[in-house]
Design a protein around this motif. Structure first.
Motif, PDB file in Angstrom:
ATOM      1  N   VAL A  25      -2.010  -0.864  18.588  1.00 58.78           N
ATOM      2  CA  VAL A  25      -2.742  -1.478  17.486  1.00 58.78           C
ATOM      3  C   VAL A  25      -2.580  -2.995  17.550  1.00 58.78           C
ATOM      4  CG1 VAL A  25      -2.945  -1.611  14.971  1.00 58.78           C
ATOM      5  CG2 VAL A  25      -2.378   0.562  16.049  1.00 58.78           C
ATOM      6  N   ILE A  29      -4.629  -5.797  12.656  1.00 60.62           N
ATOM      7  CA  ILE A  29      -4.886  -4.455  12.106  1.00 60.62           C
ATOM      8  C   ILE A  29      -3.570  -3.831  11.641  1.00 60.62           C
ATOM      9  CG2 ILE A  29      -5.728  -2.132  12.658  1.00 60.62           C
ATOM     10  CD1 ILE A  29      -8.038  -3.948  12.918  1.00 60.62           C
ATOM     11  N   LEU A  30      -2.535  -3.971  12.459  1.00 60.30           N
ATOM     12  CA  LEU A  30      -1.229  -3.418  12.105  1.00 60.30           C
ATOM     13  C   LEU A  30      -0.730  -3.996  10.789  1.00 60.30           C
ATOM     14  CD1 LEU A  30       1.336  -1.777  12.797  1.00 60.30           C
ATOM     15  CD2 LEU A  30       2.148  -3.809  14.008  1.00 60.30           C
ATOM     16  N   LEU A  32      -2.461  -5.295   8.364  1.00 65.06           N
ATOM     17  CA  LEU A  32      -3.299  -4.784   7.261  1.00 65.06           C
ATOM     18  C   LEU A  32      -2.916  -3.349   6.895  1.00 65.06           C
ATOM     19  CD1 LEU A  32      -6.839  -6.148   8.175  1.00 65.06           C
ATOM     20  CD2 LEU A  32      -5.566  -6.622   6.069  1.00 65.06           C
ATOM     21  N   GLU A  33      -2.791  -2.490   7.880  1.00 66.98           N
ATOM     22  CA  GLU A  33      -2.426  -1.089   7.619  1.00 66.98           C
ATOM     23  C   GLU A  33      -1.041  -0.997   6.995  1.00 66.98           C
ATOM     24  OE1 GLU A  33      -2.868   0.837  11.416  1.00 66.98           O
ATOM     25  OE2 GLU A  33      -5.049   0.954  11.232  1.00 66.98           O
ATOM     26  N   ASN A  34      -0.118  -1.795   7.507  1.00 70.25           N
ATOM     27  CA  ASN A  34       1.248  -1.817   7.010  1.00 70.25           C
ATOM     28  C   ASN A  34       1.281  -2.326   5.568  1.00 70.25           C
ATOM     29  OD1 ASN A  34       4.058  -3.708   7.207  1.00 70.25           O
ATOM     30  ND2 ASN A  34       4.230  -1.630   8.053  1.00 70.25           N
ATOM     31  N   LYS A  35       0.427  -3.285   5.267  1.00 70.45           N
ATOM     32  CA  LYS A  35       0.310  -3.812   3.899  1.00 70.45           C
ATOM     33  C   LYS A  35      -0.107  -2.691   2.949  1.00 70.45           C
ATOM     34  CE  LYS A  35      -2.896  -6.679   1.271  1.00 70.45           C
ATOM     35  NZ  LYS A  35      -4.065  -7.570   1.381  1.00 70.45           N
ATOM     36  N   GLN A  36      -1.120  -1.926   3.333  1.00 68.12           N
ATOM     37  CA  GLN A  36      -1.595  -0.834   2.482  1.00 68.12           C
ATOM     38  C   GLN A  36      -0.523   0.232   2.289  1.00 68.12           C
ATOM     39  OE1 GLN A  36      -4.159  -1.078   0.589  1.00 68.12           O
ATOM     40  NE2 GLN A  36      -4.552  -3.037   1.562  1.00 68.12           N
ATOM     41  N   GLU A  37       0.220   0.517   3.347  1.00 66.60           N
ATOM     42  CA  GLU A  37       1.291   1.506   3.246  1.00 66.60           C
ATOM     43  C   GLU A  37       2.360   1.046   2.256  1.00 66.60           C
ATOM     44  OE1 GLU A  37       4.323   4.048   6.115  1.00 66.60           O
ATOM     45  OE2 GLU A  37       3.398   2.233   6.923  1.00 66.60           O
ATOM     46  N   SER A  40       1.024   1.192  -1.319  1.00 65.16           N
ATOM     47  CA  SER A  40       1.013   2.584  -1.775  1.00 65.16           C
ATOM     48  C   SER A  40       2.399   3.004  -2.241  1.00 65.16           C
ATOM     49  CB  SER A  40       0.548   3.527  -0.666  1.00 65.16           C
ATOM     50  OG  SER A  40      -0.796   3.294  -0.367  1.00 65.16           O
ATOM     51  N   ALA A 156       6.273  -6.097  10.716  1.00 67.63           N
ATOM     52  CA  ALA A 156       5.607  -4.838  10.354  1.00 67.63           C
ATOM     53  C   ALA A 156       6.568  -3.658  10.521  1.00 67.63           C
ATOM     54  CB  ALA A 156       4.355  -4.628  11.197  1.00 67.63           C
ATOM     55  N   LYS A 160       8.112  -1.061   7.678  1.00 69.55           N
ATOM     56  CA  LYS A 160       8.071   0.395   7.891  1.00 69.55           C
ATOM     57  C   LYS A 160       9.477   0.996   7.815  1.00 69.55           C
ATOM     58  CE  LYS A 160       5.948   4.168   9.453  1.00 69.55           C
ATOM     59  NZ  LYS A 160       5.026   4.898   8.613  1.00 69.55           N
TER      60      LYS A 160
END
Length: 173
Positions: A25, A29-30, A32-37, A40, A156, A160
């Protein structure tokens, strides 16, 4: 490894974070996805969760969240410095001292969300502004050779790591 990072781009200590993220990734993108995780995760918290610690002497949930934000800022500064001044030597930092000095007792979940979003979005913009040459530029962080892009992937993976740690040890979500 994350986006084909070479082992000479970071200290081996950070493998524990880098192994938590996919290797295919792109950094933007990583992040952004990590931000959403992470957002959440924050959505599932109750106000009383912020003061919870899984053991005596361990950080509270609020302290861990502040730690994540602090690390994000520090790694962004390091990335900017390496991109602009390759070869520079930057000191490490004492994350325990930063947590002790933070003022999390007066914070609420929304304030953490707002700060995390602002800091992460600033980081995404920062990494997007770097040329490929800047991303691969290196200096020394805490005595170890480090590349600009490695710091983005590490942050990131660090986020995680703490999300997983919350689930395994704090058992609040």
């Amino acid at each position: 490894m994350a986006n084909n990072l070479n082992s000479n781009e970071y200290d081996a200590y950070y493998n524990r974070y880098l192994k938590k993220i996919p290797g295919h990734v792109a950094l933007g993108i990583l992040l952004l996805e990590n931000k959403q995780e992470f957002l959440s995760f924050l959505e599932k918290l109750k106000p009383e969760d912020l003061t919870y610690s899984y053991a005596k002497g361990k950080w509270s949930v609020a302290e861990v969240i502040q730690h994540l934000i602090d690390v994000e800022r520090i790694f962004q500064y390091r990335s900017l410095t390496l991109a602009r001044d390759p070869g520079v030597e930057l000191p490490g930092f004492d994350h325990n001292a930063y947590v002790t000095a933070s003022s999390v007792k007066n914070r609420d979940i929304q304030s953490f969300k707002n700060e995390f979003i602002a800091v992460r979005d600033a980081g995404i913009g920062l990494y997007e502004s770097f040329s490929e040459e800047m991303l691969t530029s290196k200096g020394f962080v805490g005595g170890s050779a480090t590349s600009c892009r490695a710091l983005g992937f590490i942050v990131a993976g660090h986020t995680k790591h703490h999300i997983e740690f919350f689930k395994d040890n704090y058992q609040i979500i």
